[in-house]
Design an enzyme around this catalytic site. Structure first.
Site, PDB file in Angstrom:
ATOM      1  N   LYS A  94     -30.719 -89.144  24.859  1.00 47.69           N
ATOM      2  CA  LYS A  94     -29.962 -87.434  23.492  1.00 47.69           C
ATOM      3  C   LYS A  94     -30.202 -87.808  22.158  1.00 47.69           C
ATOM      4  O   LYS A  94     -30.642 -88.216  21.981  1.00 47.69           O
ATOM      5  CB  LYS A  94     -28.863 -87.325  24.167  1.00 47.69           C
ATOM      6  CG  LYS A  94     -28.457 -86.128  23.970  1.00 47.69           C
ATOM      7  CD  LYS A  94     -28.063 -85.275  25.089  1.00 47.69           C
ATOM      8  CE  LYS A  94     -27.304 -83.847  25.273  1.00 47.69           C
ATOM      9  NZ  LYS A  94     -27.784 -83.143  26.495  1.00 47.69           N
ATOM     10  N   GLY A 194     -16.390 -71.465  29.062  1.00 45.82           N
ATOM     11  CA  GLY A 194     -17.844 -70.773  27.915  1.00 45.82           C
ATOM     12  C   GLY A 194     -18.300 -70.431  28.877  1.00 45.82           C
ATOM     13  O   GLY A 194     -18.929 -70.721  29.753  1.00 45.82           O
ATOM     14  N   VAL A 195     -18.839 -68.934  28.263  1.00 43.30           N
ATOM     15  CA  VAL A 195     -19.725 -68.312  28.906  1.00 43.30           C
ATOM     16  C   VAL A 195     -21.284 -67.714  28.115  1.00 43.30           C
ATOM     17  O   VAL A 195     -21.222 -66.972  27.649  1.00 43.30           O
ATOM     18  CB  VAL A 195     -19.545 -67.131  29.346  1.00 43.30           C
ATOM     19  CG1 VAL A 195     -18.266 -67.398  30.475  1.00 43.30           C
ATOM     20  CG2 VAL A 195     -18.396 -65.896  28.046  1.00 43.30           C
ATOM     21  N   GLY A 196     -21.295 -69.083  27.802  1.00 40.57           N
ATOM     22  CA  GLY A 196     -22.725 -68.886  27.101  1.00 40.57           C
ATOM     23  C   GLY A 196     -23.901 -69.817  28.207  1.00 40.57           C
ATOM     24  O   GLY A 196     -23.684 -68.910  28.981  1.00 40.57           O
ATOM     25  N   VAL A 198     -25.344 -70.774  30.160  1.00 41.05           N
ATOM     26  CA  VAL A 198     -24.553 -72.117  31.476  1.00 41.05           C
ATOM     27  C   VAL A 198     -23.600 -71.034  32.541  1.00 41.05           C
ATOM     28  O   VAL A 198     -23.739 -70.329  33.540  1.00 41.05           O
ATOM     29  CB  VAL A 198     -24.554 -72.895  31.995  1.00 41.05           C
ATOM     30  CG1 VAL A 198     -24.219 -73.737  33.509  1.00 41.05           C
ATOM     31  CG2 VAL A 198     -25.962 -74.671  31.259  1.00 41.05           C
TER      32      VAL A 198
HETATM   33  P1  NAD Z   1     -23.762 -72.575  24.494  1.00 38.34           P
HETATM   34  O1  NAD Z   1     -23.497 -73.275  23.595  1.00 38.34           O
HETATM   35  O2  NAD Z   1     -24.622 -71.943  24.921  1.00 38.34           O
HETATM   36  O3  NAD Z   1     -21.740 -72.223  25.746  1.00 38.34           O
HETATM   37  C1  NAD Z   1     -21.695 -72.935  25.570  1.00 38.34           C
HETATM   38  C2  NAD Z   1     -20.698 -71.456  25.447  1.00 38.34           C
HETATM   39  O4  NAD Z   1     -19.203 -72.569  25.169  1.00 38.34           O
HETATM   40  C3  NAD Z   1     -20.262 -70.724  23.967  1.00 38.34           C
HETATM   41  O5  NAD Z   1     -20.209 -69.519  24.392  1.00 38.34           O
HETATM   42  C4  NAD Z   1     -19.203 -71.442  23.287  1.00 38.34           C
HETATM   43  O6  NAD Z   1     -18.801 -70.182  22.437  1.00 38.34           O
HETATM   44  C5  NAD Z   1     -17.988 -71.456  23.853  1.00 38.34           C
HETATM   45  N1  NAD Z   1     -17.051 -72.373  23.546  1.00 38.34           N
HETATM   46  C6  NAD Z   1     -17.105 -73.541  22.699  1.00 38.34           C
HETATM   47  N2  NAD Z   1     -15.751 -74.287  22.804  1.00 38.34           N
HETATM   48  C7  NAD Z   1     -15.327 -73.392  23.910  1.00 38.34           C
HETATM   49  C8  NAD Z   1     -13.548 -73.622  23.751  1.00 38.34           C
HETATM   50  N3  NAD Z   1     -13.281 -74.534  23.247  1.00 38.34           N
HETATM   51  N4  NAD Z   1     -12.893 -72.604  24.935  1.00 38.34           N
HETATM   52  C9  NAD Z   1     -13.972 -71.551  25.065  1.00 38.34           C
HETATM   53  N5  NAD Z   1     -15.173 -71.904  25.242  1.00 38.34           N
HETATM   54  C10 NAD Z   1     -15.895 -72.335  24.078  1.00 38.34           C
HETATM   55  O7  NAD Z   1     -24.120 -73.793  25.965  1.00 38.34           O
HETATM   56  P2  NAD Z   1     -24.617 -74.659  27.119  1.00 38.34           P
HETATM   57  O8  NAD Z   1     -26.084 -74.294  27.227  1.00 38.34           O
HETATM   58  O9  NAD Z   1     -24.400 -72.779  28.326  1.00 38.34           O
HETATM   59  O10 NAD Z   1     -23.978 -76.117  28.120  1.00 38.34           O
HETATM   60  C11 NAD Z   1     -22.272 -75.846  28.225  1.00 38.34           C
HETATM   61  C12 NAD Z   1     -22.313 -76.298  28.980  1.00 38.34           C
HETATM   62  O11 NAD Z   1     -23.090 -77.547  29.549  1.00 38.34           O
HETATM   63  C13 NAD Z   1     -22.775 -78.140  27.428  1.00 38.34           C
HETATM   64  O12 NAD Z   1     -21.402 -78.876  27.699  1.00 38.34           O
HETATM   65  C14 NAD Z   1     -23.715 -78.646  27.985  1.00 38.34           C
HETATM   66  O13 NAD Z   1     -24.157 -79.728  27.004  1.00 38.34           O
HETATM   67  C15 NAD Z   1     -23.521 -78.446  29.279  1.00 38.34           C
HETATM   68  N6  NAD Z   1     -25.120 -78.493  29.915  1.00 38.34           N
HETATM   69  C16 NAD Z   1     -25.897 -77.661  29.831  1.00 38.34           C
HETATM   70  C17 NAD Z   1     -26.777 -78.031  30.597  1.00 38.34           C
HETATM   71  C18 NAD Z   1     -27.930 -76.618  30.159  1.00 38.34           C
HETATM   72  O14 NAD Z   1     -29.115 -76.350  30.793  1.00 38.34           O
HETATM   73  N7  NAD Z   1     -28.123 -75.385  29.102  1.00 38.34           N
HETATM   74  C19 NAD Z   1     -27.103 -78.648  31.281  1.00 38.34           C
HETATM   75  C20 NAD Z   1     -26.166 -79.464  31.209  1.00 38.34           C
HETATM   76  C21 NAD Z   1     -24.970 -79.376  30.568  1.00 38.34           C
END
Ligand code: NAD
Length: 368
Positions: A94, A194-196, A198
């Site tokens: 990572k 967290g509605v990013g 994923v």
């Molecule tokens: P992202 O950055 O697109 O979304 C994360 C969201 O969480 C953001 O909208 C952010 O504003 C929100 N957030 C941050 N802190 C917060 C809190 N305290 N309370 C509420 N919301 C909060 O990230 P992502 O790509 O959607 O990934 C989400 C999680 O899944 C991460 O931990 C990442 O490591 C894990 N993950 C992602 C993937 C992938 O394919 N993207 C794969 C495996 C694991």
């Protein structure tokens, strides 16, 4: 390799740089700096026994360097277990970049980062994570071939998030089956934190199935956009853990399963995308069992994205990536059964299986 019982929060925090690397069993940690672009990155290769180490690059405004180091060490170790339990031929690595993406991102920045990745000669493959995008990986790919998560027009699998969300959804259904005897999520009250990338794809699947979805995020614009197109209930992050819900899906940052939050949570199932959800693997894994909560191990069910990246390395095939991700459902049920049979938490049952595969393959080295 270190046995899991020896790793506690306290031992990691007290250990210092080499002490931490040693305790978590890393092979190599590389610090990268470029004055011109302001790039400060740490690349951690935890294990390359199963193959080149693959794991995304997280771009985050860390409070300090110690926090960044701790994050990259924990995340890369998690990738070793995730890749192992997913049956793919990749080790765990990572990278983290320290700083504000909005201020630092540029073509030169990403190409310089690509040069650092390239200097490891294929020991580490990078991809997207929090704070990075397929467009960033396109710049990285101009400097190195050791990058996945590239856009489809470059032969890549594109954004891994829909695959991650699909795997989390299937892992959640398996956990629901364990908790309630049926994997239907119809009418189940699910909190997506967290509605990013994923969290949004996961919410779409949950709404489509007929779950009642609550969403929270620190980013109000994202919440508004989602609530405008889907029937979701927006809740403030501060009250999220006190809600009367069936399922909690952590999809923001890790370590939300700490003593305080676990005491507050009223759900029966926890299944989400965030990495390293358990603040302390041992203590908090046990707390969940004591509360009768079915916990689907994060690194087991959030592997859809890395499975998609893996498929990119031998010539991308979307169908194979979907089939690989679909196995998460059965694997999660198998882990619950193993945990019960061996008196382990699901988290440790999954870790044990992942470690056994790595240990078995390590023994093959030099024997042909
Ligand atoms: P992202 O950055 O697109 O979304 C994360 C969201 O969480 C953001 O909208 C952010 O504003 C929100 N957030 C941050 N802190 C917060 C809190 N305290 N309370 C509420 N919301 C909060 O990230 P992502 O790509 O959607 O990934 C989400 C999680 O899944 C991460 O931990 C990442 O490591 C894990 N993950 C992602 C993937 C992938 O394919 N993207 C794969 C495996 C694991």
């Amino acid at each position: 390799m270190l046995t899991q019982q020896e790793i506690t929060q306290e031992t990691v925090n007290k250990a210092g740089v080499f002490g931490q690397i040693d305790k978590l069993g890393h092979e190599q940690v590389v610090f990268c700096q470029d004055r011109e672009t302001g790039l400060k990155a740490i690349i951690a290769v935890h294990s390359s026994i199963l193959g080149p180490a693959l794991g995304g690059t997280r771009f985050w405004n860390y409070k300090n360097e110690a926090e960044a180091l701790r994050d990259v060490l924990r995340l890369s170790r998690g990738m070793s277990y995730k890749n192992s339990i997913s049956g793919i031929h990749l080790g765990g690595g990572k990278a983290v970049i320290i700083g504000d993406p909005a201020k630092l991102s540029s073509e030169a920045f990403w190409r310089r980062y690509g040069q650092f990745v390239n200097s490891l000669n294929g020991k580490y493959y990078t991809a997207e994570d929090v704070g990075t995008s397929t467009a960033d990986m396109e710049y990285v790919s101009l400097e190195t071939k050791y990058v996945a998560g590239k856009p489809d027009y470059l032969g890549g699998g594109g954004d891994p998030s829909p695959f991650t969300a699909y795997g989390v959804y299937l892992g959640m259904k398996a956990a629901a089956k364990k908790a309630w005897g049926t994997d239907s999520l119809v009418g189940k009250k699910v909190l997506v934190e967290g509605v990013g990338n994923v969290g949004t794809f996961l919410t779409e699947r949950l709404v489509a199935e007929g779950a009642i979805v609550y969403v929270c995020d620190l980013n109000e614009a994202k919440l508004k956009a989602l609530a405008n197109r889907l029937p979701v209930n927006v809740v403030a992050p501060g009250i999220a853990y006190d809600l009367d819900i069936d399922i909690y899906a952590p999809c923001a940052m890790g370590a939300t399963l700490d003593t305080d939050n676990i005491e507050r949570l009223k759900c029966r199932v926890i299944a989400g995308a965030a990495n390293n959800q358990l603040e302390d693997e041992l203590e908090h894994g046990k707390m969940l069992i004591d509360k009768g909560i079915v916990y689907a191990p994060d690194f087991l069910i959030n592997a859809g994205g890395v499975i998609n990246c893996y498929m990119e390395l031998g010539g991308y095939n979307r169908d194979r990536a979907m089939v690989g991700t679909e196995r998460i459902y059965d694997r999660t049920l198998e882990i619950f059964a193993k945990a019960e049979a061996e008196g382990l938490t699901p988290h440790f049952a999954a870790l044990k299986l992942a470690e056994e595969r790595i240990a078995a393959i390590a023994k093959l080295s030099g024997k042909w």
